[in-house]
Design an enzyme around this catalytic site. Structure first.
Site, mmCIF file in Angstrom:
data_model
loop_
_atom_site.group_PDB
_atom_site.id
_atom_site.type_symbol
_atom_site.label_atom_id
_atom_site.label_comp_id
_atom_site.label_asym_id
_atom_site.label_seq_id
_atom_site.Cartn_x
_atom_site.Cartn_y
_atom_site.Cartn_z
ATOM 1 N N HIS A 44 0.860 -1.183 0.000
ATOM 2 C CA HIS A 44 0.000 0.000 0.000
ATOM 3 C C HIS A 44 0.899 1.236 0.000
ATOM 4 O O HIS A 44 1.172 1.822 1.046
ATOM 5 C CB HIS A 44 -0.908 -0.010 1.233
ATOM 6 C CG HIS A 44 -1.958 1.048 1.216
ATOM 7 N ND1 HIS A 44 -3.190 0.886 1.818
ATOM 8 C CD2 HIS A 44 -1.981 2.298 0.685
ATOM 9 C CE1 HIS A 44 -3.915 1.996 1.650
ATOM 10 N NE2 HIS A 44 -3.179 2.854 0.981
ATOM 11 N N HIS A 103 -7.933 -5.810 7.731
ATOM 12 C CA HIS A 103 -7.686 -4.782 8.744
ATOM 13 C C HIS A 103 -7.917 -5.357 10.132
ATOM 14 O O HIS A 103 -9.043 -5.676 10.516
ATOM 15 C CB HIS A 103 -8.547 -3.531 8.562
ATOM 16 C CG HIS A 103 -7.911 -2.320 9.220
ATOM 17 N ND1 HIS A 103 -7.023 -1.503 8.566
ATOM 18 C CD2 HIS A 103 -7.990 -1.850 10.480
ATOM 19 C CE1 HIS A 103 -6.612 -0.550 9.369
ATOM 20 N NE2 HIS A 103 -7.174 -0.747 10.550
ATOM 21 N N GLU A 160 -2.609 -1.655 -3.140
ATOM 22 C CA GLU A 160 -3.687 -0.885 -2.530
ATOM 23 C C GLU A 160 -3.361 0.602 -2.584
ATOM 24 O O GLU A 160 -2.194 0.987 -2.540
ATOM 25 C CB GLU A 160 -3.863 -1.274 -1.052
ATOM 26 C CG GLU A 160 -4.254 -2.702 -0.813
ATOM 27 C CD GLU A 160 -4.426 -2.985 0.677
ATOM 28 O OE1 GLU A 160 -4.007 -2.147 1.502
ATOM 29 O OE2 GLU A 160 -4.989 -4.038 1.005
#
Length: 240
Positions: A43, A191, A70
């Site tokens: 990410h 997450h 991401e």
């Protein structure tokens, strides 16, 4: 069984803290694959505080499993990075600049027109698209209209409430997943999933295809070793 994609952002954070190449991000990614990871997730953020844009190009050359990038597509530099590397999957996350970590999903109603356009652009290049959403049925329903291939369920609220009442914590995720299945959307999740809450989540979410785990997995590996930790997460994904 859902696939395990290992997010290596924290490895990059550790490397960057000393300015050198220890730990070697590329070696860690390759070792994670060798130890059983079925994907590698990164990410990158505009300040490159962990994953650098050059890391993405370097990883793309060597990753043998699924490569997942991401980020927020409203940053043109991110869009250009994804199009230049053509990963197996791009996961669109509505992060604000400077945000510490992802903390909410897309409002797929408010941003539907924008999402339709950017998703179409990525899909035209053969890139599978997943979008970050909260476990709200109206957001899942609107997500289907964007043309996305998958949704990624934002699991922070599940993880936060798991120990207090796991049945209540997972309830909205089951409803969201059932609707996604009905609409033909693939389901990813991520997450704050960890060795405590992952198995219960995996067993109860119908059609779960992939989880992306970084922070908890890397923290566990400090005590348990990376190879052992990856194997433990893979076992937690088995629905038994």
């Amino acid at each position: 069984m859902a696939k395990l994609s290992v997010n290596i952002n924290k490895i990059a954070t550790l490397r960057n803290s000393r300015g050198g190449n220890n730990p070697d991000l590329i070696k860690v990614a390759l070792d994670a694959e060798r130890f059983g990871a079925e994907g590698i997730t990164v990410h990158p953020r505009p300040d490159e505080r962990h994953i650098r844009y050059q890391d993405v190009f370097d990883l793309k050359k060597v990753i043998q499993t699924e490569f997942n990038i991401e980020g927020n597509p409203k940053e043109q530099k991110f869009v250009d990075l994804v199009l230049a590397n053509k990963p197996a999957q791009v996961t669109l996350v509505p992060d604000a600049e400077g945000q510490l970590t992802s903390n909410h999903g897309w409002d797929t109603i408010k941003h539907q027109d924008y999402l339709k356009d950017i998703i179409a652009e990525f899909k035209s290049k053969g890139i599978r698209v997943s979008i970050f959403v909260d476990p709200a049925e109206e957001m899942v329903e609107a997500a289907e209209l964007t043309g996305t291939d998958r949704i990624e369920l934002y699991t922070e609220s599940y993880a936060s409430n798991y120990h207090a009442d796991k049945e209540l914590a997972i309830k909205p995720y089951i409803a969201a997943a059932r609707l996604a299945n009905k609409l033909g959307l693939g389901i990813n999740a991520g997450h704050d999933l960890d060795l405590h809450n992952l198995n219960y989540f995996s067993k109860n979410i119908p059609g779960l295809l992939e989880v992306s785990i970084g922070h908890a997995l890397i923290c566990d590996s400090l005590y348990l070793g990376l190879e052992n930790t990856i194997q433990m997460y893979l076992r937690a994904l088995k629905n038994n």
